[in-house]
Design an enzyme around this catalytic site. Sequence first.
Site, PDB file in Angstrom:
ATOM      1  CB  CYS A 110      46.354  48.150  34.996  1.00 49.43           C
ATOM      2  SG  CYS A 110      45.735  46.792  33.991  1.00 49.43           S
ATOM      3  CG  HIS A 153      45.997  44.356  39.348  1.00 49.82           C
ATOM      4  ND1 HIS A 153      45.944  45.737  39.367  1.00 49.82           N
ATOM      5  CD2 HIS A 153      46.027  44.021  38.016  1.00 49.82           C
ATOM      6  CE1 HIS A 153      45.932  46.197  38.128  1.00 49.82           C
ATOM      7  NE2 HIS A 153      45.993  45.181  37.280  1.00 49.82           N
ATOM      8  CD  GLU A 154      47.875  40.726  36.869  1.00 55.73           C
ATOM      9  OE1 GLU A 154      47.196  40.465  35.861  1.00 55.73           O
ATOM     10  OE2 GLU A 154      48.453  41.812  37.026  1.00 55.73           O
ATOM     11  CG  HIS A 157      43.359  41.848  34.750  1.00 51.42           C
ATOM     12  ND1 HIS A 157      42.785  42.845  33.988  1.00 51.42           N
ATOM     13  CD2 HIS A 157      44.515  42.368  35.230  1.00 51.42           C
ATOM     14  CE1 HIS A 157      43.569  43.922  34.014  1.00 51.42           C
ATOM     15  NE2 HIS A 157      44.616  43.662  34.766  1.00 51.42           N
TER      16      HIS A 157
HETATM   17 NI    NI Z   1      46.208  44.965  35.216  1.00 49.45          NI
END
Ligand code: NI
Length: 182
Positions: A110, A153-154, A157
């Site tokens: 990341c 993963h995004e 966030h």
């Molecule tokens: Ni990330």
Amino acid sequence: MLKMSDVLDEKNKILREKSLEVTFPLNDKQKQTVKEIIEFLTNSQIPELAEKYDLRPGMGLAPIQLGIKERYFVVVHEYDEGKFDNYVIFNPKLVSNSEEIIYVGEGEGCLSVNREVCGIVPRYARVTLEGYDQDGNKIRIRGREELAVAFQHELDHLDGILFTDKIDPKDPFKNKDLYREI
Ligand code: NI
């Protein structure tokens, strides 16, 4: 042009906030930010440019990592050597996923986590997302393997979740055999 120092570090509490739905049409500043993120991620994956601009390689970024609490993400995927596809999806939702679970064997990375983190982050092998493109048109995109990992993963966030949260510090390789390594 975005610089590495524009990306917030994991210690920054803003990364823990939930990003807010985006309304259309986008203003010029928002459009400019999208362009800059695409350029930044693309450059970061081209070794000569990554070195020139001092960028760590990354395939995805959510604006919260720049301190912008807007609900979208950008993924720049190198599908062939030196060839990139851009994915920009606003107000994304996961609408379906495979049963199969995978993890990145070398560990996820990341741009906000500037250290090596070992351990398994279980992700669906295939996902379908629905959301909107930059013009506010409804879109549906599918991703598999590393692209599916990047999307998940995004998405995390946008809810203030980092991949490091998903690794058990006492047993980072827990349940390894239940999942497929990519
Ligand atoms: Ni990330």
